[in-house]
Design an enzyme around this catalytic site. Structure first.
Site, mmCIF file in Angstrom:
data_model
loop_
_atom_site.group_PDB
_atom_site.id
_atom_site.type_symbol
_atom_site.label_atom_id
_atom_site.label_comp_id
_atom_site.label_asym_id
_atom_site.label_seq_id
_atom_site.Cartn_x
_atom_site.Cartn_y
_atom_site.Cartn_z
ATOM 1 N N ARG A 77 42.597 45.180 44.554
ATOM 2 C CA ARG A 77 42.180 43.617 44.834
ATOM 3 C C ARG A 77 42.487 43.399 46.333
ATOM 4 N NH1 ARG A 77 43.981 40.350 39.744
ATOM 5 N NH2 ARG A 77 42.605 39.150 40.426
ATOM 6 N N ARG A 111 48.386 36.008 42.440
ATOM 7 C CA ARG A 111 47.443 36.660 43.683
ATOM 8 C C ARG A 111 46.797 35.261 43.801
ATOM 9 N NH1 ARG A 111 46.541 41.699 44.341
ATOM 10 N NH2 ARG A 111 44.515 41.139 45.311
ATOM 11 N N CYS A 165 47.554 45.301 42.054
ATOM 12 C CA CYS A 165 48.354 44.867 40.959
ATOM 13 C C CYS A 165 47.643 45.651 39.597
ATOM 14 C CB CYS A 165 47.673 43.432 40.698
ATOM 15 S SG CYS A 165 46.173 43.215 39.812
ATOM 16 N N ARG A 171 50.279 33.571 31.086
ATOM 17 C CA ARG A 171 49.718 33.353 32.279
ATOM 18 C C ARG A 171 48.520 32.488 32.152
ATOM 19 N NH1 ARG A 171 49.128 37.942 36.658
ATOM 20 N NH2 ARG A 171 48.131 35.981 37.583
ATOM 21 N N VAL A 196 34.018 46.275 37.668
ATOM 22 C CA VAL A 196 34.666 45.203 38.489
ATOM 23 C C VAL A 196 35.985 45.549 39.180
ATOM 24 C CG1 VAL A 196 35.170 42.893 38.909
ATOM 25 C CG2 VAL A 196 33.345 43.588 37.379
ATOM 26 N N LYS A 235 41.971 28.184 33.322
ATOM 27 C CA LYS A 235 43.158 28.592 34.366
ATOM 28 C C LYS A 235 42.543 28.720 35.703
ATOM 29 C CE LYS A 235 44.271 33.149 34.342
ATOM 30 N NZ LYS A 235 44.080 33.637 35.788
ATOM 31 N N ASN A 236 41.250 29.598 35.696
ATOM 32 C CA ASN A 236 40.762 30.084 36.885
ATOM 33 C C ASN A 236 39.857 29.088 37.669
ATOM 34 O OD1 ASN A 236 41.847 32.643 36.494
ATOM 35 N ND2 ASN A 236 40.202 33.571 35.897
#
Ligand code: EPU
Length: 417
Positions: free
Chosen positions: A121, A92, A116, A396, A326, A22-23
């Site tokens: 973020r 996003r 979120c 997602r 993170v 996905k990313n």
């Protein structure tokens, strides 16, 4: 609305194929905005976020068709340079249109994403980078607008190594005049994938995957024909599923060099990991050992595997510790895991997990993508029935997860909520 029902306690066995990442797919699909012509992007997973990209590209005027995981995008006739709030708030990563549109058309307008579930973020570092390249940034009615006749190469130091920021700036710099150097860049494999696609399009990029990326701007790019890399987080999730169910699972497409932090922690927990041709195989122990993890930007332990590991720690023999460095609010799964009997205490960014012999099935609610994966994993290992609701989060990022788990012997179903 749908929910997932799991009858826990099955040992998972067999083979599972990892989907495209996905990313990696998201920035690659947005990179098609950099130049007209017909782009082909293959191995794109079938996910809700990908549907959102398709909508956004179409709104901007690109012609998009998809078949069996291959996207054909013709971005010759872009009519709009604006990503509207309705789409950005559902995903996003829509802010990744900023770099390509600004570089190609000298203008882009994108709704600011807002906070979120996992943290604030911000995108300040993306914007600072565009400004360094000569763009004028204004904020109006919740939209950020960027303008630059022609972006100019610049030296950009990222205060923290942002993944999306690095991707946005690499895409913008590909068509800028002169040389851009991004320092303290994010080093994730998805950034390397994007850089490789851009290089195949004619971009001149050096150092992707290290903390200094140098981009020599070119006047023109050609359309891409590229295959998305396998999803390392999906792969890691299946390895944990094997670990938690005393299973034996071969994860086809999983790449050890993308998963070093994850594999070393799985081994420490007593999971047998075998590197095979084109696959990784995990065999779960009778009882998992406690471990400590600290999430960090790549090549550190990925924040996107933190929730799944916490589910595993909940059934380990002894006390484990997680430090989330993170994102400031990425412990939303804890309350739900507690409803299944997990013993977890949180103080600031640290969670202490005292392992119990077994979790107990319960109705639980997904709060974000990786949190939902951790609840599914917990359900697979728990006694009795677990019902996971709000699984649109899961959709997602995990392609056909229940079908894949069923093939491994899980008793899992999707039903109307
Ligand atoms: N940050 C800033 N300013 C910025 C950008 C980021 O302060 O301008 C901060 C963030 O607030 C955060 C940290 O830097 O604390 C890292 O954020 P980053 O920008 O690296 O994250 P991202 O690009 O928004 C991507 C993945 C996330 C993954 C993170 C970290 C995509 C589409 N998303 O997000 O994936 O967690 O990197 O690895 O690539 C997921 O797939 O579940 C997911 C959330």
């Amino acid at each position: 609305m749908q929910k997932i029902i799991i009858e826990g306690g099955q040992r998972l066995k067999g083979e599972v194929q990892v989907s495209g990442a996905k990313n990696a797919a998201l920035p690659l699909l947005f990179a098609t905005l950099l130049t007209g012509g017909t782009h082909r992007v293959g191995n794109v997973p079938d996910l809700r976020d990908i549907d959102t990209v398709e909508k956004l590209l179409s709104i901007l005027g690109a012609r998009v068709s998809r078949q069996n995981g291959t996207f054909v995008v013709d971005s010759s006739a872009i009519q709009s340079e604006e990503a509207p709030y309705d789409l950005v708030r559902t995903m996003r990563a829509s802010v990744l249109v900023l770099g390509p549109l600004l570089a190609r058309f000298g203008h882009a307008r994108v709704s600011l994403p807002g906070g979120c579930a996992i943290g604030a973020r911000p995108i300040n570092l993306h914007l600072k980078g565009f400004e360094a390249m000569g763009a004028q940034i204004t904020l109006d009615h919740g939209y950020v607008e960027a303008r630059a006749k022609k972006l100019k190469g610049a030296r950009i130091y990222l205060d923290s190594p942002t993944v999306g920021g690095t991707e946005n700036l690499i895409m913008a710099a590909a068509l800028a005049k002169g040389t851009t150097v991004i320092e303290n860049a994010a080093r994730e494999p998805e950034i390397v994938d994007l850089a490789q696609a851009l290089i195949a399009m004619g971009a001149r990029i050096d150092g992707a995957g290290s903390d200094t990326v140098t981009i020599e701007g070119v006047d023109e790019l050609r359309p891409m024909d590229y295959q998305v890399m396998p999803d390392r987080i999906e792969a890691g999730t299946f390895l944990v599923a094997a670990a938690m169910t005393r299973g034996d699972v071969r994860v086809i497409g999983a790449q050890a060099d993308h998963l070093e932090g994850v594999l070393s922690k799985l081994r420490e927990a007593g999971v047998e990991i075998m590197e095979e041709e084109g696959a990784l195989r995990a065999r779960g122990p009778r009882r998992l050992q406690p471990i400590q993890i600290k999430t960090r930007p790549y090549p550190g332990f990925p924040t996107d595997m933190q929730a799944q590991f916490m589910a595993m720690m909940a059934i380990s023999e002894g006390t484990s510790v997680v430090v989330e460095n993170v994102f400031e609010n990425r412990f939303m799964h804890v309350c739900e895991l507690q409803r299944m009997g997990a013993d977890i205490a949180i103080e600031g960014h640290t969670a202490t997990i005292r392992g119990c012999r077994t979790l107990k099935g319960a109705p639980v609610m997904a709060t974000d993508l990786r949190a939902s994966a951790s609840l599914v994993l917990a359900g697979l290992a728990a006694e009795n029935t677990t019902e996971v609701s709000r699984i649109y989060h899961l959709d997602r990022g995990y392609e056909g997860i229940e079908a894949k788990l069923r093939l491994l012997g899980a008793r899992i179903d999707r039903v109307p909520a």
